[in-house]
Structure formats: C-alpha cells, structure tokens
Design an enzyme around this catalytic site. Structure first.
Site, PDB file in Angstrom:
ATOM      1  N   ARG A 178     -47.463   0.258 -43.036  1.00 26.93           N
ATOM      2  CA  ARG A 178     -48.553   1.069 -42.495  1.00 26.93           C
ATOM      3  C   ARG A 178     -49.851   0.711 -43.205  1.00 26.93           C
ATOM      4  NH1 ARG A 178     -44.455   5.286 -43.381  1.00 26.93           N
ATOM      5  NH2 ARG A 178     -45.529   5.748 -45.345  1.00 26.93           N
ATOM      6  N   TYR A 204     -60.187   8.883 -37.545  1.00 25.48           N
ATOM      7  CA  TYR A 204     -58.737   8.985 -37.659  1.00 25.48           C
ATOM      8  C   TYR A 204     -58.350  10.218 -38.491  1.00 25.48           C
ATOM      9  CZ  TYR A 204     -54.029   8.284 -39.342  1.00 25.48           C
ATOM     10  OH  TYR A 204     -52.707   8.490 -39.668  1.00 25.48           O
ATOM     11  N   PHE A 244     -54.658  29.909 -49.929  1.00 22.83           N
ATOM     12  CA  PHE A 244     -54.094  28.935 -48.996  1.00 22.83           C
ATOM     13  C   PHE A 244     -55.004  27.714 -48.871  1.00 22.83           C
ATOM     14  CE2 PHE A 244     -53.924  27.232 -44.679  1.00 22.83           C
ATOM     15  CZ  PHE A 244     -52.575  26.965 -44.519  1.00 22.83           C
ATOM     16  N   ARG A 255     -54.065   7.553 -52.324  1.00 26.14           N
ATOM     17  CA  ARG A 255     -52.933   7.612 -53.270  1.00 26.14           C
ATOM     18  C   ARG A 255     -51.733   6.834 -52.765  1.00 26.14           C
ATOM     19  NH1 ARG A 255     -50.404  13.148 -52.863  1.00 26.14           N
ATOM     20  NH2 ARG A 255     -49.686  12.081 -50.984  1.00 26.14           N
TER      21      ARG A 255
END
Length: 332
Positions: free
Chosen positions: A143, A86, A203, A133
């Site tokens: 969910r 997932y 980044f 978290r």
C-alpha cells in the site's frame, strides 16, 4: 477486496441508499469482514430506529465517503492536495459526521457541526499521523499513501526510502510530512475549545493528544523506516488521564511540539517550515484565551469516559485501516 471494480464502484455510489432497504445484503464477498455485508439487514434495521435527524447525517456521510472511496480506487495519491482529499474521504468525513451528530443531539452548540473545516482538520490530523507512522507496514502490504509530490523529491520510488543507503533522504521526507500534519494542530485546539460536554471532549481530545505524541516520536526518527514506532503504554495512559480539559490539552500539545523543536536539524530542508508550524501552535497554546469552563468530575466517571474514548479511537483506527486496505486493493 475480491469484488470486481465494475461491481464495486456502483455499489459504493449506492451504498448509502441500502440503509433504508430492509432486505438488502451482499453475499458474494470472500473477505474476513463479509459478515457486515451478509448481515446488513441487522445494521439497516438499527439505523432506521434512529431519529430522522441522525439518519440524515449518517446517510449523507456514507454517500460522500462512498463516492470518495470509488474515486481513489482508480488513482493514487499524487499531490499534497490529493493527500488532503484522500484523508478527507476516509477520516475528515468521520469528523464532520460526528460533529453534526454532537450538535444534532444538542450535546454541543450548533457551531460545532456547522464548522466543517475544523471538523475536517480533526480527522486529517489523525489520518496523516497514521499514514506517516505506518510507512513500513503499508510498504510490506503493498500500500502507498505518502503523496508522490513530496516523496519524489527524495527518491525515485517510495519503497527506496526503506533502503539503508537512502536513510538520510528518507528522514528528510518524513520530517516534511510531519510538518504538513502539524499545520492542523491550531484547528484542533480551536475545535476542542468549543466543546462543553465532558464525554464528547474526552472522546475527541484523547486521539488528538495520542497523535501529537506519535508525531513527536516519529520526527527525525530513522526507526520509522526499520520497524514500528509507538508511544509507550504508560505514556498513553498518562495522556488519557490528563487530556480532560482544554488547558491540559494545550499544555500537552505545547510539550510535544517543544520536543519536536529540539530535534529539528539545522540542515533539514523543511526546518524553517517546521519552526513556523511550531510557532503557530505555541501561539494557539498560550494561556489566557477565552475558553469554556469545565467542571471537575469523579475519577469513576472519568475512567468510564476515557475507556469509551479509547475503545472508540481503536474502532475508528481499525475502520480507517480497513478503508485504506479497501481503497488500495482497487489498484491490484
């Protein structure tokens, strides 16, 4: 969310092909993000302006992500293998796609885009951190993304972990999942050590150091099941300012895994596995390994680069959360 599955699933499988269709759009959504679908000709027009080498990467990632999202519309995350799968679909593929773009642009060497295992680990580490978290927030929104294989050893239902009488078992479950996530850190360090372009490095590195700081804050922390656990703003700014080269990132990773190590309860069922995961990170963080050299840049350049990285991470986090909500809605 309101699109029926018999329409949504084929659309997900075919979505990548719409990038090449100037007039395709979808106007039957009632969701807040419907503008993306209604104004899709603008997006596809910009896509078709790109060089073919970039188009091929983006189309391929969209195709694979669409297939993966369709798969998890109709099932929950049960095993740890499915948890990895997932997270691969919603974040690992983003890491792989970005890495292929870095290499295609020649900002980075070809190995960065070719080593999909490392790029996947970059995404999995971030996504697992978010899922860990956000336990309470996800529960309140209906969910569930914690793998059943793990939480079922600690409670009958995932929602039971939030009950005060179950807090000890809940924290043990939390610590096991954090230990799972920590196994990606050596891959993260190897990936970052290959980067040569400063903007690309910032980044990629800033979200990773934010993630390790978040896991340190969450480890063995009952507050995960009572409210929001976040790193302080000042702490976040310091991480952004410091994470500009591989040795600095190694030092940050070392610092936070040491914080976790100091908090490991001797009675925790995962304590030995946690210690082993930290030992592997310590070994990867030790100085002396062959790393690409990196020049020093002006404060103005670094400020701009870090702002770009922070905005990009916020965008990716928002996209990831939207994807989670999208997938979860398929069960409702």
């Amino acid at each position: 969310m309101s699109i029926p599955l018999d329409v949504k699933v084929p659309m997900l499988h075919e979505f990548h092909s719409h990038l090449y269709q100037p007039d395709w759009k979808y106007t039957e959504s009632k969701e807040k993000d419907r503008q993306v679908l209604e104004d899709f000709p603008t997006i596809s027009m910009e896509f078709r302006k790109l060089s073919k080498v970039y188009q091929d990467v983006i189309s391929d990632i969209c195709h694979k992500m669409g297939v993966g999202m369709a798969e998890f519309l109709e099932k929950k995350v049960d095993s740890q293998h499915e948890w990895d799968k997932y997270c691969h679909y919603v974040a690992g593929l983003v890491g792989i796609g970005l890495s292929r773009l870095f290499s295609a642009s020649e900002l980075e060497d070809s190995i960065v885009g070719q080593d999909t295992d490392l790029a996947n680990s970059m995404g999995l580490f971030l996504q697992k951190t978010n899922i860990i978290r956000d336990y309470l927030e996800d529960q309140m929104e209906g969910r569930e993304f914690w793998p059943r294989e793990v939480w079922s050893r600690y409670a009958k239902k995932l929602s039971d972990l939030a009950k005060p009488e179950n807090i000890d078992m809940a924290v043990q479950c939390l610590n096991e999942l954090i230990t799972n996530a920590l196994h990606h850190v050596p891959d993260v360090l190897t990936y970052l050590s290959r980067l040569k372009n400063q903007s690309v490095f910032n980044f990629c590195a800033i979200p990773q150091v934010m993630a390790i700081a978040t896991l340190s804050a969450c480890y063995n922390n009952q507050q995960v099941f009572r409210g929001v656990v976040k790193i302080r703003k000042g702490q976040a700014v310091t991480l952004m300012m410091d994470a500009t080269n591989i040795q600095a990132v190694k030092a940050i990773m070392y610092q936070y895994v040491e914080e976790i190590y100091e908090k490991i309860p001797s009675t925790d069922p995962s304590c030995h596995k946690t210690q082993q995961a930290i030992a592997a990170i310590r070994a990867a963080s030790l100085p002396g390994g062959p790393m690409a050299s990196r020049h020093h840049y002006s404060p103005i350049y670094l400020s701009c680069a870090m702002l770009l990285a922070a905005l990009s991470w916020q965008y990716l986090s928002t996209l990831s959360k939207a994807t989670e909500e999208y997938v979860q809605a398929g069960d409702n």
